[in-house]
Design a protein around this motif. Structure first.
Motif, short mmCIF file in Angstrom:
data_model
loop_
_atom_site.label_atom_id
_atom_site.label_comp_id
_atom_site.label_asym_id
_atom_site.label_seq_id
_atom_site.Cartn_x
_atom_site.Cartn_y
_atom_site.Cartn_z
N ASN A 89 57.13 26.51 93.99
CA ASN A 89 58.55 26.55 93.31
C ASN A 89 59.58 25.23 93.92
O ASN A 89 59.44 25.20 95.22
N GLU A 90 60.52 24.63 92.67
CA GLU A 90 61.27 24.28 93.81
C GLU A 90 62.20 24.33 94.71
O GLU A 90 62.89 25.45 93.63
N GLY A 91 62.16 23.99 95.71
CA GLY A 91 63.74 24.65 96.93
C GLY A 91 65.10 23.98 96.58
O GLY A 91 64.22 22.89 95.63
N LYS A 105 65.99 14.45 99.28
CA LYS A 105 65.03 15.45 100.33
C LYS A 105 64.84 16.33 99.69
O LYS A 105 65.73 17.27 99.59
N ARG A 106 63.61 17.10 99.42
CA ARG A 106 63.05 17.64 98.37
C ARG A 106 62.22 18.68 99.24
O ARG A 106 61.87 18.24 100.36
N SER A 107 62.20 19.83 98.70
CA SER A 107 62.20 20.84 99.61
C SER A 107 61.39 22.06 98.93
O SER A 107 61.11 21.99 97.34
N ASN A 108 60.67 23.07 99.01
CA ASN A 108 59.57 24.37 97.81
C ASN A 108 59.32 25.34 98.39
O ASN A 108 59.69 25.30 100.03
N HIS A 109 58.81 26.03 98.11
CA HIS A 109 58.46 27.43 97.72
C HIS A 109 57.34 27.67 97.81
O HIS A 109 56.96 27.19 96.48
N VAL A 110 56.79 28.66 98.40
CA VAL A 110 55.03 28.85 98.03
C VAL A 110 54.47 29.78 98.39
O VAL A 110 55.19 30.81 99.18
#
Length: 139
Positions: free
Chosen positions: A99-101, A120-125
């Motif tokens: 999912n997108e953080g 600067k993108r981050s995510n949740h796994v």
């Protein structure tokens, strides 16, 4: 009526005993890049998934391998009597969600005095492991 609800709660609790969950939040990789790696191990047996991630050239595979090792440790802690299932290759990656953080926004100077945005993108796994149902359980 109350007994039926509690009975269902016990069934859900029993079903949850065999599955193990591990989460990794705010990974500084774009979700698209992480999903490319996550798709390679979805539905794959755990030991094979570890090999796929270990020998992958993609950068997110390093973090995903560490997360998968954590999920395996969680599964072993929940199921100490079923350690042979792991060796037999019956434990597999049931679901893996990316999912997108949060996105950190930066500004970079552009021509003619304009400001260009850098995202600067981050995510949740989230990884969920389960045991493959045997032929006798399916019937």
């Amino acid at each position: 009526m109350g007994s039926r609800k509690t009975h269902m709660a016990y069934r859900l609790k029993e079903a949850r005993k065999s599955i193990a969950i591990a989460k990794l939040n705010d990974v500084p990789t774009s979700p698209r890049k992480m999903r490319l790696v996550a798709d390679t191990v979805r539905g794959v047996e755990v030991n094979r998934a570890l090999d796929l991630l270990h020998f992958s050239k993609k950068q997110p595979s390093i973090r995903l391998e560490k997360l998968l090792r954590s999920a395996i440790a969680n599964w072993e802690a929940k199921n100490p009597d079923q350690s042979k299932e792991l060796d037999n290759g019956n434990v597999y990656v049931k679901t893996i969600m990316v999912n997108e953080g949060r996105t950190i926004k930066r500004i970079r100077p552009c021509p003619q005095g304009r400001a260009g945005r850098i995202r600067k993108r981050s995510n949740h796994v989230t990884v969920i492991l389960d045991v493959k149902p045997t032929a006798s359980e399916e019937k």
